[in-house]
Structures are given as structure tokens and as C-alpha cells.
Design a protein around this motif. Sequence first.
Motif: not given
Length: 183
Positions: A70-74
Motif C-alpha cells: 500500500x505504501x508503494x501504491x500511495x
Amino acid sequence: MKRLLLLTAAVFLILAGCNQSYAMEEFTFKNQNGQEFGTENLKGKVWIADFIFTNCTTVCPPMSVNMAALQKEFKAEELDVQIVSFSVDPTVDTPEKLKEYMGQFTDDDSNWNMLTGFSQEFIEKFAREQFQAIVQKPKSSDQVIHVSKTYLIDENGKIKKEYNLIQGEKQEEELIKDIKKML
């Protein structure tokens, strides 16, 4: 005894279905870098939260893999979202242990804080009162019983929704979609 367990389970299911209508109580704890971090740092920001511990042999590693994804997606979608992971085993999880644990999943802690620096009794009460979530550390085990949900919190500190990201991509897509509506 069986009836009491059923009643307790029913109460938690009812509470889990209720939306929180108040802002989270203020908190300040230590993050993986030994720095103070809390609600003051989160004011005006959308954030997600979960409960983990470094010695976990079941759900925590997949939950942390999901948080790193999720961090990468954000970052890829330029979504300004903070990630907060509360340790449910604070007597074991020092800032140093949390930093080492985080390093297994990401080397970017710019928007991800793993928090400790409170008592076991505090985190159990905090999880129950602020997230309507169970956290219990049995005396007979080094494994902590805890919820495996991820919570979406708005810029005013109110829990808007909870997700079971272990169930897969559909929940992650729903979380991203809900975050975009809030930003």
C-alpha cells in the motif's frame, strides 16, 4: 460458559459494525526511530492503522507485506496517506526491534510509523476503546491475540471504515478508492 462466549462474540460483532462517531483520543508514543509520534503529527491527514508485533508467527508478516505494498501504491498515485502500526507487545517491541522488523518490508519510513512505548494494559484498553478491537497477551504464550484489520482514519481522527486486507486485492482496491474520495 458457552453462553458467555457466544454473548461476548455477539457484543464484539455489534461493536465492530458500529461507526465511530468521535475523534480518537490524543496519543504520543515512540516510533521505530525512537522519536515521539502521535495524533499531533496526524492532524489534518488521512491515515491507516493496524496492530502488529515483531514476534508474530501468523498474521503480522502478511499484514506488513500488505502495508508495504500500500505504501508503494500511495507513492505511485501521489496519495498523502500516513501508515501507523501499533505494537501489541510493547514490552518486547522496542523502537530498535520495530525498525529491524520494518526493514524486512520496506526501507522507507517517511510515512510509516510503528509505535511502542506504552504498557500492555494500555494497548489492550486503547485497542478496545478506540478501535473496538481485541488485544490480549496470554501469560502462557509469547503470541499476542489481536485483530488483523486495517482501519481508515480521516483527517479529524475518526475511524471511517475497516478492511481485512488478508482477504486479498478486492479489499485493497476498496481501501484505495475510499482514500481517493477522502483526499
